[in-house]
Design an enzyme around this catalytic site. Sequence first.
Site, PDB file in Angstrom:
ATOM      1  N   ASP A  27       2.729   5.927  -6.223  1.00 40.07           N
ATOM      2  CA  ASP A  27       3.965   5.884  -5.447  1.00 40.07           C
ATOM      3  C   ASP A  27       5.220   6.031  -6.300  1.00 40.07           C
ATOM      4  O   ASP A  27       6.277   6.382  -5.776  1.00 40.07           O
ATOM      5  CB  ASP A  27       4.045   4.556  -4.669  1.00 40.07           C
ATOM      6  CG  ASP A  27       3.053   4.528  -3.518  1.00 40.07           C
ATOM      7  OD1 ASP A  27       2.913   5.562  -2.857  1.00 40.07           O
ATOM      8  OD2 ASP A  27       2.425   3.485  -3.293  1.00 40.07           O
ATOM      9  N   HIS A  68       0.871  -1.182   0.000  1.00 39.61           N
ATOM     10  CA  HIS A  68       0.000   0.000   0.000  1.00 39.61           C
ATOM     11  C   HIS A  68       0.912   1.237   0.000  1.00 39.61           C
ATOM     12  O   HIS A  68       1.743   1.396  -0.885  1.00 39.61           O
ATOM     13  CB  HIS A  68      -0.926  -0.112   1.225  1.00 39.61           C
ATOM     14  CG  HIS A  68      -2.096   0.822   1.265  1.00 39.61           C
ATOM     15  ND1 HIS A  68      -2.437   1.651   0.233  1.00 39.61           N
ATOM     16  CD2 HIS A  68      -3.013   1.067   2.250  1.00 39.61           C
ATOM     17  CE1 HIS A  68      -3.517   2.349   0.573  1.00 39.61           C
ATOM     18  NE2 HIS A  68      -3.883   2.011   1.804  1.00 39.61           N
ATOM     19  N   HIS A  78      -1.682  -1.929  -9.687  1.00 41.77           N
ATOM     20  CA  HIS A  78      -2.706  -1.403  -8.779  1.00 41.77           C
ATOM     21  C   HIS A  78      -3.909  -2.319  -8.828  1.00 41.77           C
ATOM     22  O   HIS A  78      -4.235  -2.852  -9.891  1.00 41.77           O
ATOM     23  CB  HIS A  78      -3.111   0.014  -9.212  1.00 41.77           C
ATOM     24  CG  HIS A  78      -3.802   0.782  -8.135  1.00 41.77           C
ATOM     25  ND1 HIS A  78      -5.135   0.640  -7.874  1.00 41.77           N
ATOM     26  CD2 HIS A  78      -3.321   1.672  -7.238  1.00 41.77           C
ATOM     27  CE1 HIS A  78      -5.454   1.427  -6.865  1.00 41.77           C
ATOM     28  NE2 HIS A  78      -4.379   2.057  -6.445  1.00 41.77           N
TER      29      HIS A  78
HETATM   30  N1  ACO Z   1       5.737  -5.652 -10.886  1.00 36.72           N
HETATM   31  C1  ACO Z   1       5.706  -6.777 -11.652  1.00 36.72           C
HETATM   32  N2  ACO Z   1       4.604  -7.536 -11.803  1.00 36.72           N
HETATM   33  C2  ACO Z   1       3.502  -7.144 -11.158  1.00 36.72           C
HETATM   34  C3  ACO Z   1       3.458  -5.980 -10.374  1.00 36.72           C
HETATM   35  C4  ACO Z   1       4.632  -5.227 -10.246  1.00 36.72           C
HETATM   36  N3  ACO Z   1       4.679  -4.131  -9.488  1.00 36.72           N
HETATM   37  N4  ACO Z   1       2.225  -5.836  -9.853  1.00 36.72           N
HETATM   38  C5  ACO Z   1       1.511  -6.866 -10.288  1.00 36.72           C
HETATM   39  N5  ACO Z   1       2.280  -7.661 -11.077  1.00 36.72           N
HETATM   40  C6  ACO Z   1       1.849  -8.895 -11.735  1.00 36.72           C
HETATM   41  C7  ACO Z   1       1.781 -10.037 -10.730  1.00 36.72           C
HETATM   42  O1  ACO Z   1       3.020 -10.685 -10.618  1.00 36.72           O
HETATM   43  C8  ACO Z   1       0.681 -10.897 -11.311  1.00 36.72           C
HETATM   44  O2  ACO Z   1       1.229 -11.609 -12.383  1.00 36.72           O
HETATM   45  P1  ACO Z   1       0.742 -13.117 -12.723  1.00 36.72           P
HETATM   46  O3  ACO Z   1      -0.702 -12.965 -13.142  1.00 36.72           O
HETATM   47  O4  ACO Z   1       1.646 -13.556 -13.830  1.00 36.72           O
HETATM   48  O5  ACO Z   1       0.895 -13.893 -11.460  1.00 36.72           O
HETATM   49  C9  ACO Z   1      -0.294  -9.879 -11.897  1.00 36.72           C
HETATM   50  O6  ACO Z   1       0.498  -8.707 -12.198  1.00 36.72           O
HETATM   51  C10 ACO Z   1      -1.406  -9.488 -10.940  1.00 36.72           C
HETATM   52  O7  ACO Z   1      -0.800  -9.063  -9.719  1.00 36.72           O
HETATM   53  P2  ACO Z   1      -1.491  -9.116  -8.291  1.00 36.72           P
HETATM   54  O8  ACO Z   1      -0.466  -8.928  -7.256  1.00 36.72           O
HETATM   55  O9  ACO Z   1      -2.361 -10.331  -8.183  1.00 36.72           O
HETATM   56  O10 ACO Z   1      -2.462  -7.872  -8.379  1.00 36.72           O
HETATM   57  P3  ACO Z   1      -3.116  -7.146  -7.147  1.00 36.72           P
HETATM   58  O11 ACO Z   1      -4.293  -6.447  -7.670  1.00 36.72           O
HETATM   59  O12 ACO Z   1      -3.320  -8.056  -5.989  1.00 36.72           O
HETATM   60  O13 ACO Z   1      -1.906  -6.188  -6.757  1.00 36.72           O
HETATM   61  C11 ACO Z   1      -0.572  -4.510  -6.002  1.00 36.72           C
HETATM   62  C12 ACO Z   1      -1.898  -4.859  -6.672  1.00 36.72           C
HETATM   63  C13 ACO Z   1      -0.519  -5.156  -4.612  1.00 36.72           C
HETATM   64  C14 ACO Z   1      -0.502  -3.007  -5.853  1.00 36.72           C
HETATM   65  C15 ACO Z   1       0.603  -5.045  -6.859  1.00 36.72           C
HETATM   66  O14 ACO Z   1       0.536  -4.492  -8.147  1.00 36.72           O
HETATM   67  C16 ACO Z   1       1.958  -4.751  -6.214  1.00 36.72           C
HETATM   68  O15 ACO Z   1       2.398  -5.507  -5.340  1.00 36.72           O
HETATM   69  N6  ACO Z   1       2.647  -3.654  -6.661  1.00 36.72           N
HETATM   70  C17 ACO Z   1       3.924  -3.273  -6.089  1.00 36.72           C
HETATM   71  C18 ACO Z   1       3.713  -2.536  -4.771  1.00 36.72           C
HETATM   72  C19 ACO Z   1       3.102  -1.163  -4.972  1.00 36.72           C
HETATM   73  O16 ACO Z   1       3.531  -0.378  -5.794  1.00 36.72           O
HETATM   74  N7  ACO Z   1       2.096  -0.857  -4.155  1.00 36.72           N
HETATM   75  C20 ACO Z   1       1.440   0.449  -4.158  1.00 36.72           C
HETATM   76  C21 ACO Z   1       0.072   0.358  -4.711  1.00 36.72           C
HETATM   77  S1  ACO Z   1      -0.666   1.967  -4.836  1.00 36.72           S
HETATM   78  C22 ACO Z   1      -1.145   2.312  -3.259  1.00 36.72           C
HETATM   79  O17 ACO Z   1      -1.478   1.491  -2.465  1.00 36.72           O
HETATM   80  C23 ACO Z   1      -1.087   3.687  -2.889  1.00 36.72           C
END
Ligand code: ACO
Length: 378
Positions: free
Chosen positions: A315, A222, A261
Amino acid sequence: MTATMMSKGLEGVVAAETRMSFIDGEKGVLEYVGIAIDDLARNSSFEETVFLLWNQRLPKRAELDAFNKDLRARYELPTGMDQRIASLPKDAQPMHMLRTMVSSLGMFDPSPNAVDVPTARQKALNILAQAPAIVAAFDRSRRGLVYVNPDASLSFAANFLYMLNGQKPTPTMERAFDACMILHADHGLNNSTFTARVIASTLSDVYSAITGAIGSLRGPLHGGANEDVMRMLGEIPPAADCERFIQEKLAKKAKIAGFGHRVYKSYDPRATYLKTLAKQLATDTGNQELYEKSNAIEQVMLREKAAKGIYPNVDFYSATTYHCIGLKLDLFTPMFALSRIAGWAGHVLEQLADNRLFRPDAEYVGPHGVGYVGMAER
Ligand code: ACO
């Protein structure tokens, strides 16, 4: 209603109504009370944005003046709180410190538990006004510097930077920080906002709701991601190849901080504005290298991951922006909190105005009919 479906992570579940922010994750739209975020970032102030979120309309001049006056009159911390902050461990993490000290504000309130909406709103205003002084007091104390009293002649943004640095910010820095505060103020039923509403729904108090939300925000999935972005940028040596760095991470299935996201499957509109702001500030402050690295990472990620709907989130460019404003890395997430208190509080007020206790079900997946086994037989 009986439980009929399970949604892990509550994805796709609508759990509350709000009149504050609207998000279209496919189209990359974010509006506060119908006004595009970009429009607000360019034309509004943080204070006006808070008024908008809490009243669902823009203020008239006299209303904004009165709101500013009320907010500024609350900038001062309760008596003795600066000494208490100075007595905290100097190596405490600022988000842990902020969570603890916001919680402690409840102890200075003679009626901390009042949850009628007008009184709750007063408490929300107190927390919003005093959280910047808490962060600034702690940062100065750990640097061995004396506490700087707030200056009620200054805006929310300028007052924070003044209390932190002991000198008034330039208009450019004030404006940049103010825009960051606008951009982070509210964002639907995100995890920390949901946390705040869940706590408020027990008719607990505003302090508890905001304290819980701060705890949620600090997680790296987050608001904690802005600090991870900066750490990642720091890991890439100046001359190194961003392409290789990112490819190696992706090959290991690592997530790249600042991308992806739960809701946005296109470019986060806050990131669009922050990218422009980061570029300008990086040029002004001699941090072009940082901006160029960020941009290079973005290009690799767009090529590799845009098809999966993974774009920069709020972010990603806020890291460069905060660095150029002169903020230390571990203050990045607290900055997010200073702004998001506006959204959390607005949601708490909405929850209190039309409350229903949050109490979802869990699907039990364990065994049944297991006999108790005495200690000696295990
Ligand atoms: N880098 C590379 N791959 C990613 C990323 C990333 N930052 N985010 C998602 N993916 C990929 C996952 O590996 C997954 O791939 P797969 O289908 O091959 O397994 C797919 O995209 C879906 O990802 P999930 O994690 O299931 O998506 P979710 O909706 O749960 O995640 C989240 C959202 C938690 C923000 C995720 O994108 C993440 O961890 N990002 C990095 C941390 C981040 O920047 N957080 C800030 C979010 S904004 C905020 O809260 C203010």
